[in-house]
Design a protein around this motif. Structure first.
Motif, PDB file in Angstrom:
ATOM      1  N   THR A  75      46.544  39.091  40.506  1.00  0.00           N
ATOM      2  CA  THR A  75      46.156  39.317  39.435  1.00  0.00           C
ATOM      3  C   THR A  75      44.261  39.328  39.107  1.00  0.00           C
ATOM      4  OG1 THR A  75      45.919  36.838  38.941  1.00  0.00           O
ATOM      5  CG2 THR A  75      48.074  37.696  38.901  1.00  0.00           C
ATOM      6  N   HIS A  76      43.607  38.373  40.279  1.00  0.00           N
ATOM      7  CA  HIS A  76      42.140  38.573  40.326  1.00  0.00           C
ATOM      8  C   HIS A  76      41.317  40.522  40.519  1.00  0.00           C
ATOM      9  CE1 HIS A  76      41.289  34.468  40.099  1.00  0.00           C
ATOM     10  NE2 HIS A  76      42.223  34.471  40.551  1.00  0.00           N
ATOM     11  N   LEU A 125      39.116  46.232  36.733  1.00  0.00           N
ATOM     12  CA  LEU A 125      38.362  46.336  35.697  1.00  0.00           C
ATOM     13  C   LEU A 125      36.971  45.935  34.842  1.00  0.00           C
ATOM     14  CD1 LEU A 125      41.160  44.730  32.902  1.00  0.00           C
ATOM     15  CD2 LEU A 125      40.533  47.589  33.381  1.00  0.00           C
ATOM     16  N   ASP A 126      36.650  45.797  36.068  1.00  0.00           N
ATOM     17  CA  ASP A 126      35.115  45.273  36.283  1.00  0.00           C
ATOM     18  C   ASP A 126      34.405  46.080  37.220  1.00  0.00           C
ATOM     19  OD1 ASP A 126      36.086  43.611  34.137  1.00  0.00           O
ATOM     20  OD2 ASP A 126      35.738  41.751  35.465  1.00  0.00           O
ATOM     21  N   ARG A 127      34.917  46.515  38.594  1.00  0.00           N
ATOM     22  CA  ARG A 127      33.917  46.759  39.382  1.00  0.00           C
ATOM     23  C   ARG A 127      34.712  47.974  40.036  1.00  0.00           C
ATOM     24  NH1 ARG A 127      35.658  45.108  43.859  1.00  0.00           N
ATOM     25  NH2 ARG A 127      36.720  43.133  44.073  1.00  0.00           N
ATOM     26  N   ARG A 149      41.281  36.854  29.904  1.00  0.00           N
ATOM     27  CA  ARG A 149      42.240  37.950  29.892  1.00  0.00           C
ATOM     28  C   ARG A 149      43.353  37.347  30.549  1.00  0.00           C
ATOM     29  NH1 ARG A 149      38.261  41.556  33.503  1.00  0.00           N
ATOM     30  NH2 ARG A 149      37.230  42.761  31.977  1.00  0.00           N
ATOM     31  N   HIS A 150      43.588  36.110  30.972  1.00  0.00           N
ATOM     32  CA  HIS A 150      44.960  36.324  31.614  1.00  0.00           C
ATOM     33  C   HIS A 150      45.348  34.674  30.416  1.00  0.00           C
ATOM     34  CE1 HIS A 150      46.928  37.744  34.912  1.00  0.00           C
ATOM     35  NE2 HIS A 150      45.846  38.020  35.035  1.00  0.00           N
ATOM     36  N   HIS A 180      33.511  37.152  37.919  1.00  0.00           N
ATOM     37  CA  HIS A 180      35.264  37.427  37.902  1.00  0.00           C
ATOM     38  C   HIS A 180      35.625  37.004  37.079  1.00  0.00           C
ATOM     39  CE1 HIS A 180      33.394  41.535  39.989  1.00  0.00           C
ATOM     40  NE2 HIS A 180      33.324  41.519  38.826  1.00  0.00           N
ATOM     41  N   HIS A 240      38.760  36.939  34.504  1.00  0.00           N
ATOM     42  CA  HIS A 240      39.817  36.674  35.280  1.00  0.00           C
ATOM     43  C   HIS A 240      40.390  35.922  33.578  1.00  0.00           C
ATOM     44  CE1 HIS A 240      43.312  35.266  37.233  1.00  0.00           C
ATOM     45  NE2 HIS A 240      43.855  35.754  37.843  1.00  0.00           N
ATOM     46  N   SER A 272      42.164  42.065  37.213  1.00  0.00           N
ATOM     47  CA  SER A 272      40.865  41.998  36.343  1.00  0.00           C
ATOM     48  C   SER A 272      40.018  42.444  36.683  1.00  0.00           C
ATOM     49  CB  SER A 272      41.088  40.478  36.603  1.00  0.00           C
ATOM     50  OG  SER A 272      39.878  39.950  35.137  1.00  0.00           O
ATOM     51  N   GLU A 273      39.540  42.760  38.166  1.00  0.00           N
ATOM     52  CA  GLU A 273      38.159  42.824  39.241  1.00  0.00           C
ATOM     53  C   GLU A 273      38.281  44.185  38.662  1.00  0.00           C
ATOM     54  OE1 GLU A 273      36.901  41.530  42.509  1.00  0.00           O
ATOM     55  OE2 GLU A 273      37.935  39.194  41.961  1.00  0.00           O
ATOM     56  N   THR A 279      29.674  44.131  33.988  1.00  0.00           N
ATOM     57  CA  THR A 279      29.222  43.178  34.371  1.00  0.00           C
ATOM     58  C   THR A 279      28.406  42.518  35.371  1.00  0.00           C
ATOM     59  OG1 THR A 279      31.911  43.782  35.324  1.00  0.00           O
ATOM     60  CG2 THR A 279      30.915  41.991  35.658  1.00  0.00           C
ATOM     61  N   ARG A 305      31.788  41.705  27.785  1.00  0.00           N
ATOM     62  CA  ARG A 305      31.825  42.325  28.378  1.00  0.00           C
ATOM     63  C   ARG A 305      32.811  43.513  27.843  1.00  0.00           C
ATOM     64  NH1 ARG A 305      31.938  46.441  31.364  1.00  0.00           N
ATOM     65  NH2 ARG A 305      34.180  46.686  32.569  1.00  0.00           N
TER      66      ARG A 305
END
Lengths: 195, 66
Positions: free
Chosen positions: B8-9, B15-17, A176-177, A169, A173, B12-13, A154, A147
């Protein structure tokens, strides 16, 4: 005109290619093969390539395709969705940052990193960054790097690796964390904030 | 209200959608009052720019000096 493909320059590029391929493929022998194939393809195509100006960019575009081919082939035999012990541990570590109501524990929230962009100019930071990437579990790292390093959408990552969008996803996640925590602990220091 | 974990989810998401309008409003409301999650957003954005920079640095002729 000097030949863009002088051996010395190609050797220097080869080192960068190996480093890049190893990070993504997590297997030295497989990375070596991808780099060899990319260099061979670059040499075959040298007639069409005019000038040295963007040689490295061009060779890396070829390498990117080789890496994707390798990952695609691998995904046919390996279940990318299966969680390794390392990945389960990462999820548990992440969960422990939160109180039962799913808000940050008082001393576990992400810290203020000040001016992180300043770190991008420091070689030492990049060594830490690479170490943190290598620290990620292999499957998590592959999805993340596809990615972020190969810059796939994605949807393409999910399709190539045959995993569901929601799982994609979840994996991104996790990556990244993991990276965030690693950089915080090894480079940016403490100063945790909750809500 | 969204929990920090949910935020947090979404971060992150994001950045992807493309997040939905409802998701974005709920996210921004949470970020207004939560220092930990605001830091988290900055860190997520930083990770994206660090990755871009890493790739530029190692794969391009201009060495990513931008």
């Amino acid at each position: 005109m000097t030949d863009a493909f002088d051996a010395e320059y190609l050797l220097a590029i080869r080192q960068d290619m190996l480093r890049f391929a190893r990070l993504q493929l997590r297997d030295d022998a497989v990375a070596e093969d991808a780099v060899q194939e990319a260099l061979a393809a670059a040499l075959d195509g040298r007639k069409e390539f005019a000038g040295r100006a963007a040689l490295k960019t061009w060779v890396f575009a070829i390498l990117r395709n080789k890496i994707v081919d390798t990952i695609r082939e691998r995904s046919r035999s390996v279940n990318v969705s299966a969680l390794s012990a390392e990945e389960e541990e990462m999820d548990q570590t992440f969960d422990r940052l939160f109180k039962p109501n799913a808000h940050w524990q008082p001393d576990q929230g992400p810290a203020a990193w000040g001016d992180p962009e300043a770190a991008l100019g420091q070689e030492q930071f990049w060594a830490v960054f690479e170490a943190c990437l290598k620290h990620l579990p292999a499957n998590t790292a592959r999805v993340f790097m596809m990615r972020e390093f190969l810059e796939f959408d994605t949807d393409e990552v999910c399709a190539e690796l045959q995993i569901s969008t929601s799982n994609c996803h979840v994996i991104l996640h996790r990556a990244r964390h993991g990276l965030r925590r690693c950089l915080e602990q090894t480079w940016f220091g403490n100063g945790a904030a909750s809500c | 209200m969204l929990s920090c974990k949910e935020v947090t989810h979404l971060l992150s998401e994001g950045l992807d959608r493309k997040l939905t309008v409802v998701e974005r409003v709920r996210l921004e409301m949470h970020l207004l009052i939560c220092g930990g999650c605001s830091n988290c957003r900055k860190q997520m954005d930083f990770l994206r720019s660090a990755c871009r920079r890493y790739v530029a640095k190692h794969t391009r002729d201009d060495d990513g000096a931008r």
